[in-house]
Design a protein around this motif. Sequence first.
Motif, mmCIF file in Angstrom:
data_model
loop_
_atom_site.group_PDB
_atom_site.id
_atom_site.type_symbol
_atom_site.label_atom_id
_atom_site.label_comp_id
_atom_site.label_asym_id
_atom_site.label_seq_id
_atom_site.Cartn_x
_atom_site.Cartn_y
_atom_site.Cartn_z
ATOM 1 N N VAL A 131 -0.838 6.962 2.260
ATOM 2 C CA VAL A 131 -2.241 6.577 2.450
ATOM 3 C C VAL A 131 -2.342 5.636 3.650
ATOM 4 C CG1 VAL A 131 -4.210 5.353 1.437
ATOM 5 C CG2 VAL A 131 -2.827 6.883 0.018
ATOM 6 N N TYR A 132 -1.412 4.710 3.739
ATOM 7 C CA TYR A 132 -1.421 3.758 4.850
ATOM 8 C C TYR A 132 -1.306 4.493 6.181
ATOM 9 C CZ TYR A 132 -0.686 -0.675 7.274
ATOM 10 O OH TYR A 132 -0.822 -1.761 8.095
ATOM 11 N N GLU A 133 -0.397 5.429 6.235
ATOM 12 C CA GLU A 133 -0.189 6.189 7.467
ATOM 13 C C GLU A 133 -1.465 6.945 7.862
ATOM 14 O OE1 GLU A 133 2.031 6.077 9.685
ATOM 15 O OE2 GLU A 133 1.255 7.752 10.874
ATOM 16 N N ASP A 134 -2.105 7.560 6.857
ATOM 17 C CA ASP A 134 -3.332 8.328 7.124
ATOM 18 C C ASP A 134 -4.481 7.446 7.581
ATOM 19 O OD1 ASP A 134 -2.300 10.736 6.583
ATOM 20 O OD2 ASP A 134 -3.234 11.007 4.620
ATOM 21 N N GLN A 135 -4.616 6.304 6.948
ATOM 22 C CA GLN A 135 -5.801 5.473 7.187
ATOM 23 C C GLN A 135 -5.622 4.485 8.343
ATOM 24 O OE1 GLN A 135 -8.700 5.881 5.534
ATOM 25 N NE2 GLN A 135 -7.869 7.473 4.209
ATOM 26 N N VAL A 136 -4.415 3.949 8.489
ATOM 27 C CA VAL A 136 -4.213 2.846 9.430
ATOM 28 C C VAL A 136 -3.170 3.165 10.506
ATOM 29 C CG1 VAL A 136 -3.812 0.344 9.570
ATOM 30 C CG2 VAL A 136 -4.729 1.299 7.484
ATOM 31 N N GLY A 137 -2.374 4.213 10.265
ATOM 32 C CA GLY A 137 -1.231 4.509 11.127
ATOM 33 C C GLY A 137 -1.532 4.454 12.606
ATOM 34 N N MET A 138 -2.621 5.106 13.017
ATOM 35 C CA MET A 138 -2.917 5.148 14.445
ATOM 36 C C MET A 138 -3.341 3.776 14.973
ATOM 37 S SD MET A 138 -5.451 7.658 16.509
ATOM 38 C CE MET A 138 -6.933 6.798 16.098
ATOM 39 N N MET A 139 -4.135 3.055 14.191
ATOM 40 C CA MET A 139 -4.600 1.745 14.665
ATOM 41 C C MET A 139 -3.443 0.750 14.778
ATOM 42 S SD MET A 139 -7.545 2.281 15.548
ATOM 43 C CE MET A 139 -8.040 0.658 16.127
ATOM 44 N N VAL A 169 -10.089 -1.637 12.137
ATOM 45 C CA VAL A 169 -9.956 -0.734 10.984
ATOM 46 C C VAL A 169 -11.238 -0.843 10.155
ATOM 47 C CG1 VAL A 169 -8.553 -0.080 9.012
ATOM 48 C CG2 VAL A 169 -7.476 -1.214 10.980
ATOM 49 N N ALA A 190 -11.216 6.931 8.490
ATOM 50 C CA ALA A 190 -9.935 6.522 9.063
ATOM 51 C C ALA A 190 -9.991 6.805 10.568
ATOM 52 C CB ALA A 190 -8.794 7.300 8.431
ATOM 53 N N PRO A 191 -9.635 5.812 11.390
ATOM 54 C CA PRO A 191 -9.771 6.007 12.843
ATOM 55 C C PRO A 191 -9.106 7.279 13.356
ATOM 56 C CG PRO A 191 -9.309 3.721 12.375
ATOM 57 C CD PRO A 191 -9.199 4.444 11.061
ATOM 58 N N GLN A 192 -7.944 7.632 12.817
ATOM 59 C CA GLN A 192 -7.316 8.858 13.335
ATOM 60 C C GLN A 192 -8.080 10.114 12.953
ATOM 61 O OE1 GLN A 192 -5.459 6.479 11.451
ATOM 62 N NE2 GLN A 192 -3.674 7.550 10.677
ATOM 63 N N ALA A 249 -2.578 8.223 21.358
ATOM 64 C CA ALA A 249 -1.757 8.244 20.146
ATOM 65 C C ALA A 249 -1.869 9.590 19.444
ATOM 66 C CB ALA A 249 -2.172 7.111 19.213
ATOM 67 N N VAL A 309 0.838 -1.206 0.000
ATOM 68 C CA VAL A 309 0.000 0.000 0.000
ATOM 69 C C VAL A 309 0.871 1.252 0.000
ATOM 70 C CG1 VAL A 309 -1.692 1.298 1.380
ATOM 71 C CG2 VAL A 309 -1.893 -1.189 1.172
ATOM 72 N N ASP A 310 0.401 2.285 -0.674
ATOM 73 C CA ASP A 310 1.088 3.580 -0.677
ATOM 74 C C ASP A 310 1.332 4.029 0.772
ATOM 75 O OD1 ASP A 310 1.549 6.286 -2.358
ATOM 76 O OD2 ASP A 310 0.593 6.736 -0.429
ATOM 77 N N CYS A 341 -6.760 1.981 1.205
ATOM 78 C CA CYS A 341 -5.403 1.421 1.173
ATOM 79 C C CYS A 341 -5.210 0.464 0.003
ATOM 80 C CB CYS A 341 -5.109 0.671 2.481
ATOM 81 S SG CYS A 341 -4.850 1.748 3.897
ATOM 82 N N ALA A 394 -11.561 2.630 5.264
ATOM 83 C CA ALA A 394 -10.131 2.910 5.426
ATOM 84 C C ALA A 394 -9.304 1.821 4.733
ATOM 85 C CB ALA A 394 -9.783 2.988 6.918
ATOM 86 N N THR A 419 -4.680 1.625 -3.583
ATOM 87 C CA THR A 419 -3.379 2.171 -3.986
ATOM 88 C C THR A 419 -2.417 1.057 -4.394
ATOM 89 O OG1 THR A 419 -2.327 2.058 -1.796
ATOM 90 C CG2 THR A 419 -3.624 4.034 -2.275
ATOM 91 N N ALA A 420 -2.767 -0.189 -4.047
ATOM 92 C CA ALA A 420 -1.905 -1.323 -4.399
ATOM 93 C C ALA A 420 -2.391 -2.014 -5.671
ATOM 94 C CB ALA A 420 -1.856 -2.319 -3.246
#
Lengths: 109, 43, 514
Positions: free
Chosen positions: A76-84, B18, C343-345, C397, A72-73, B26, B22, B29-30
Amino acid sequence: MDLENQRRVKEFADEFGPENVVVVVGASEGEAAGLAAETVEAGDPTFAGPLTGVQLGLACYHICEPQMKEEVDADVYEDQVGMMEMVLDVDDIVEEMTSIRDEFCKYCG
Amino acid sequence: MGILAGKKIVVIGDRDGVPGEAISACVETAGGEVVFSSTECFV
Amino acid sequence: MKSVIKGTGYVLVHTPDMVLENGSTQTTEKVVNPESEYLKAIPSHLRSWDKVVSYWPNQVYIGNKTPLELKEVEEPWYDKDCEGADRYGKFGQIMPEDEFYLLMQVCDVFDLIDLEKGFVAGAKEAFAANKVIGDDLVALVKEGVEEADIKNAVENEHAMPLVYEGKLVGCVKRAHEIDVNLDAHTMLENLVSKASSVLALLTVVESAGIAKEDVQYVIDCCEEACGDVNQRGGGNFAKAAAEIAGLVNATGSDARGFCAGPSHALIEAAALVQAGAFDCVVVTAGGCTAKLGMNGKSHVEKEMPILEDVLGGFAVVLTKNDGENPEINLDYLGRHTVGTGSAPQAVMQSLVGDPVAAAGLKFTDIDLYSPEMQNPDITKPAGAGDVPASNYKMIAALAVKNGDLEKADIPAFAEKHGIMGFAPTQGHIPSGVPSIGFLRDELLAGNINRAMIIGKGSLFLGRLTNLFDGVSFMIQKNSGEGEAAAGGASEDEVRGMVAKAMREFAQSMLDAAE
C-alpha cells in the motif's frame, strides 16, 4: 495550517484526549511540514488560527518518515507514496519533523 | 508498540506533496483510525 | 479534422492596493488579528509598477522573454531586473491598477461601480492610449462622482472600497440588499474576473489576427460563480465578457474545474471545432482577487516583496485546421477518472502515462511538458516547493517505472523536457495554459514536434467530494491534414472519387461480360 483544520485538530484532542491523537501530514517541503507539526504541538506560529497559544503537544509525523513507512503495509505504501518518496526531499523533512518533536511533543513514546 | 495502532489519526495532506486520501489509505493498514482527512493547497 | 491554435493572449494586472483590500490572507488577518505586525508590514513590502514590469517571470508571461531565457537567470528572480522590459509584450500586456479600475467600470453594466471624478480625469488619457482599448470602450467611461458619495457608500451602504496608491478612489456597491450572491464582495470579485477576461479577449483577437465577428463561441474557465439567490452559479461569464469585447457573433458558456478548468475548457473547445459545431472558439479566464498575497506572510517573514501582486488572465483562439498552426490532438487524452484515486503516481499515470502509451509513444517523445506553471519565486519561500519541477520529477519517476528512462537520468529528463514555472499563483491561470503561447512558437518554428498540457484541480476544496481531478492533451506540429481542405480535395472527397471510379470500372467489366 488552514484555520478549519486547526479547529478540527483542537476538537479531536479535546474529545479523545491528546495522548490518543496522532497527526500525519503530507507537506511537500521540510519547512511546511515543520510548520504543521509546530502548529499541533506548540501552537499556531502565524497567530491566526484556533491553535494560537495552545500547546497540544500532539504526536505528529510526515508520511514519508521511516517510523510511518515501517508501520504501513509495504505494498500500500509503495502504491500510495512510493513515487513521492522519490520526488520529495525526505532527509530535510525528517530533520525538520524530528527537531520539532524533540522540542515540543508531549506524547511521542 | 506502534505509533499508529489504536490511535485516532488526523490527516493533513498536501496537494503538492502527499494528498490526504493517500495518507489515509496508508495509516489504516497500520491500525490507525482516521477521524479526519483533508488536503491543503498553497497554490 | 483537428482544430488549431490560432493565437494566444496573456495579460497581467498590477493591483497592489487590492492585495491589502481583497486578498483573502489579508482580509482574514484583519478579522482575526487586526493589529498584527504582518498587516503593518504589508505597505513596505509592495512592489512598484517599475519593479513589476521588470520582473522576469512577468516578462515571460506576456511574451517578451521565453521560459528558456528565464532558465538562464539565477534564482531568486525578485531581486533582478529584466533588461529591456516593457509593459506590452508579444502575447499581451501588464495593466496598471488605475487603468484597470476604469476597465472595471466599463465592464459594469449595472451602475455598481463609482469612481471619483478627479481619479477618472487623471486616468482616462492613459486608458484611452492602451493598445487594445478602442474608442467604443473609452466612450463608456463615466465622468465620476464626488468623493463624499463614495465615502458614504463604503461607510453606510456596504460598498467595497477601490483604493489607488493608498487613497479611496471608488467603490463597488452591492447589487442586492439581502442576497449574499449579489453583495459588494461578490460583485467586486466577479467584475474583476470579467474585466481581466475582457482584456484577455481584446488581446487575443489582435494577436490571432482574427476579426471580432469571427468568434462564434466563448468558454470561460475562471473559478468564480455568478448568479443570484435562486441560481448561485447560473453564469455566464463568457458571454458577459464577450459582450464588452464586442464579439457580436458569439454565444458561450462557463466551464469549471478548479485549476483544471482551462484544460477541460480547451478540450471542449477543440471538440466543438473538430466536430464542426463552431468554426472559431475562444477559451478565456480572468483573474482572482482572493489569491492576491495568498502567501504574503511567508514573503514578508523572509523579507521579500509580496510577489502575488498581479491578477492574471489568458485567452486562446481555436479554429478549423488551416494547415499551418499547431493542432490539438484529441485522440489521446489523459483523464483522471472517479476510479483513479489520489495517490500521486496514479494521478500522473492517468494524466501522462496512459495517453503516452495509448499513442504508442515513450515519455521522452513528448518534447516539452506543461503542467502547473507556478512561479517558484512565489511558492518556494512559502514552503510549497517548485511545483513544476516536482511535476517533472514525478513524470520522470513514472518514466523510470515504465522503462523509458534510467533512474540516474531523472534530473536530465526534468531539465530537457520541463518548462520553468513563471505564472502567478492565480489558481486556474498557471494550470498548463501559460506555456501555450511559447509552445505554439516552438511548434511553428519546428523546434519541437509535440508537447503536453496538463491541468490538475483540487476538487476537495469545494467540500462536495474528496476527489482530485485532472485532464491532459497533446499539442503537435500541423500534420497538413488541413491543407487539403483549404486548397485541394479533402480526404473524404478523394475517398468518394476513388469509390466512384471503382464502381464505374466494375460496371464496365460487367457490361463487357454481357
